[in-house]
Design an enzyme around this catalytic site. Structure first.
Site, PDB file in Angstrom:
ATOM      1  N   SER A 558       0.857  -1.187   0.000  1.00  0.00           N
ATOM      2  CA  SER A 558       0.000   0.000   0.000  1.00  0.00           C
ATOM      3  C   SER A 558       0.896   1.242   0.000  1.00  0.00           C
ATOM      4  CB  SER A 558      -0.944  -0.034   1.199  1.00  0.00           C
ATOM      5  OG  SER A 558      -1.962   0.923   1.084  1.00  0.00           O
ATOM      6  N   HIS A 679      -7.873  -5.314  -0.590  1.00  0.00           N
ATOM      7  CA  HIS A 679      -6.796  -4.676   0.163  1.00  0.00           C
ATOM      8  C   HIS A 679      -6.735  -5.151   1.612  1.00  0.00           C
ATOM      9  CE1 HIS A 679      -3.892  -1.337  -0.258  1.00  0.00           C
ATOM     10  NE2 HIS A 679      -4.065  -1.153   1.027  1.00  0.00           N
TER      11      HIS A 679
END
Length: 709
Positions: A558, A679
């Site tokens: 990320s 995610h």
């Protein structure tokens, strides 16, 4: 790696002659065509990349053994901190072998009962429990589920006693908390506007606070707050235990500041609360709660970057009335607190949870004056958090603890005698490898001291003895969004170290390890500090004899994917391998994808000339240079990722494959794209498979020999 692709060939990727003039900057974007999800060319390219990765995946040294060890270490399970409602408690637990944790409840001394088990709901393992909140009486439970990693939570309400569904599902509830009114008939929550009510491309934004009556259609909910505010605002809502006070918070995306309001519901209609300002336009992050003593407790970094707790009258709540109860510590960061004020206590106390240079401690204070009375003993040098108390008052608090060899333990503190006992442990038992964790301090480029945790084999000499000699190492970092990297049970770390490697975790600027000033020193126009801290961490590991450039891999996901993307383009000679997961890499166009527009308070916006200059100065995609001998790179992305679009990795992968002078067999650039996950949370079997692939890739290109392979 061998396979049908030979030599230095990679799947062909056409290069566009596309250059844009942005505020005088000539910005090239040769792989913009990969942004088109409907493109047949993109589909063909992705299929070829999948073939390329698959052709050598099974041959990665130690892959199966590493995945199996991670799977075994995950089988210890997990125990969560309880939330109490009278004599009933609610808690999560993941049993050995379970793909996901489940939500349980227990009444008094009765048996454990399953309330929500994602795997029972969906045996495929693709459904996750995102959030849950019992009502104030413990009779109803609001809970949120999403599927296939999209994090698009559906909100439902369950009768705790019968398990029957009494409301929902309500859609568009991503990142919504639930604030129950007493009696369980209504709650405040956050919901996005419907897609047909917002401009195209903005369906991820436009949140509002609503009041919902249980059992009625969501379309009849009363709009409470958010009309006319910025589309990227996030909201929070809370209601005091007695139901009198409503607090609403608003923050612009992920900005480290928020506005706060409070309403006395005894003097105004809950459907039309008379909101009064607590803070507005103040450059500070603040949270509030009204205690059982009637005081407003204010947890803030206003004038205190490491945090403080103040008290005031909720009827007159402005910053000018705040009186410090727990002052800022010059070295420790305040993380949370609990109030123990049961009638059985002669002296009510407050527990304060801190991290001192990323290591946790809990202190005990007099509730009336804030005077420090003592410290709660912890099992080791690790992370404590999740402090909880009985909402109706009492003498007990519960908190979780973990470190690199402790999966999870829930401890109970009794304020009557200051004793600490174990309330729950991880339900499984595994043989955890012997490791040594030590914290070191090194100097960054500008002289700033930065701390780093180094985990190595338990056979290494003690902290004063240093490493036994250079070996393959992984350096991990994040450096953003006020996120603090603290010790915790990590099967991938244990598997790597038990195989003979070293694992280092750097507490870079941009995080919150040293408070909000540390965060701001690594955001916006100061983002390069983060990368400098990371390069300096690598240099310290090499200088101190832990590893060499040819044995050093770096890893991040990320915002940490942005970190390692910048690291490999700025200092390619310093690293042998890079694991870049769910990354941000095209910082000129990041606001166009996923939740990007909520992050411009952290990075800046390409629509501003000065801020575009910041972004272009480090944007990894724009710093790929032809003919450079880049490290081996593995991009891992998740096709249902609705936060960070995989297109960042697609474009960067194509750019590096075109540019690198490293041979494909020597140091390849590969893409691992996984579907039906996103995610966030995922099934444990998928976690183990991903860890096996990434660790084996790092082993292959740093020279680590996995025992028994």
């Amino acid at each position: 790696m061998t396979g049908r692709h030979s030599g230095s060939e990679y799947p062909p990727a056409r290069r566009l002659d596309l250059t844009e003039d942005l505020f005088g900057h000539q910005v090239r974007d040769p792989y913009r065509w990969l942004e088109d999800g409907a493109s047949a060319g993109r589909a063909q390219w992705l299929a070829a990349q999948a073939d390329l990765f698959a052709s050598g995946r099974e041959e990665l040294p130690g892959r199966d053994r590493l995945a199996a060890q991670v799977r075994e270490l995950l089988s210890t399970g997990h125990a969560g901190t309880p939330a109490w409602r009278g004599e009933r408690c609610f808690y999560t637990r993941r049993d050995p072998g379970a793909e996901h944790g489940a939500l349980f409840t227990r009444l008094a001394g009765g048996p454990d009962e399953v309330l929500v088990d994602p795997v029972a709901i969906d045996p495929s393992g693709l459904t996750t429990l995102d959030a849950w909140q019992p009502d104030k009486e413990g009779r109803l439970l609001a809970y949120q589920l999403s599927e296939s990693g999209d994090e698009e939570s559906l909100l439902r309400v369950m009768d705790v006693t019968t398990g029957s569904l009494v409301d929902g599902p309500i859609d568009r509830c991503r990142y919504s908390n639930v604030a129950w009114l007493p009696g369980g008939k209504a709650f405040y929550y956050i919901r996005r506007l419907p897609p047909d009510a917002v401009p195209d491309g903005e369906s991820q934004y436009h949140r509002r606070v609503y009041l919902h009556q249980v059992g009625t259609p969501a379309d009849e909910d009363v709009l409470i707050f958010g009309e006319g505010r910025d589309k990227t605002d996030y909201y929070s809502a809370s209601v005091s235990r007695d139901g009198r006070w409503l607090a609403i918070g608003a923050s612009r995306g992920t900005a480290p500041r928020n506005d706060l309001w409070i309403a006395d519901l005894s003097e105004s209609d809950p459907a039309s609360p008379d909101l009064r300002v607590i803070q507005e336009g103040l450059d500070a992050q603040t949270g509030v709660r009204v205690g059982r003593d009637g005081r407003l407790y204010v947890f803030t970094d206003s004038g205190a970057p490491r945090g403080r707790i103040a008290v005031t009258d909720p009827a007159d709540p402005g910053p000018g009335t705040w009186r410090d109860l727990i002052a800022e510590d010059p070295e420790a960061v305040l993380r949370g607190y609990a109030v123990l004020d049961g009638a059985e206590l002669a002296r009510p106390v407050l527990l304060a949870c801190w991290t001192r240079h990323a290591l946790s401690e809990i202190t005990v204070h007099d509730l009336a004056t804030g005077e420090r009375l003592g410290q709660v003993p912890l099992p080791g040098l690790g992370t404590a958090g999740g402090l909880s108390e009985r909402p109706e008052g009492g003498h007990e608090a519960w908190f979780g603890y973990t470190d690199y060899t402790t999966s999870s333990v829930v401890l109970r503190f009794d304020a009557r005698d200051s004793s600490v006992t174990t309330w729950a442990t991880a339900p499984g038992s595994v043989q955890v490898p012997a490791v040594t964790a030590r914290q070191v301090t090194y100097q960054s480029k500008d002289g700033t001291p930065v701390r780093m945790l180094i985990i190595s084999s338990g056979e290494d000499p003690g902290a004063d003895g240093g490493p036994a000699g250079p070996r393959p190492a992984i350096l991990y970092g994040y450096g953003g969004f006020d996120v603090s990297l603290t010790p915790g049970y990590a099967p991938n770390v244990l598997a790597w170290v038990s195989a003979g490697g070293v694992y280092a975790i750097a507490n870079l600027r941009g995080g919150s390890e040293e408070g909000e000033e540390w965060h701001r020193a690594g955001m916006l126009g100061r983002k390069q500090n983060v990368f400098d801290d990371f390069h300096a961490a690598a240099e310290a590991l090499i200088r101190d004899g832990w590893t060499t450039p040819g044995q050093l891999a770096i890893s991040g996901g990320s915002n940490g994917g942005l970190l390692v993307g910048a690291a490999l383009t700025q200092r390619p000679e310093l690293y042998a391998a890079v694991i870049c997961s769910a990354p941000l890499l095209d910082m000129v166009r990041y606001e166009r994808f996923g939740l990007g527009q909520t992050w411009n308070a952290e990075y800046g916006s390409a629509s501003d000339a000065e801020q575009l200059g910041w972004l272009l100065s480090y944007s990894p995609y724009h710093h790929v240079t032809d003919g450079v001998a880049y490290p081996a790179v593995l991009f891992t992305v998740f096709t249902n990722d609705t936060r960070v679009d995989p297109v960042h990795a697609y474009k960067m992968c194509a750019a590096l494959q075109h540019a690198t002078s490293s041979g494909r067999l020597e140091r390849p650039v590969l893409l691992r794209a996984e579907d039906q996950v996103g995610h966030g949370a995922r099934a444990m079997s998928r976690t183990a498979e991903l860890a096996g692939d990434t660790l084996a890739f790092a082993a292959r290109y740093t020279g680590l020999t996995v025992p028994g392979d």
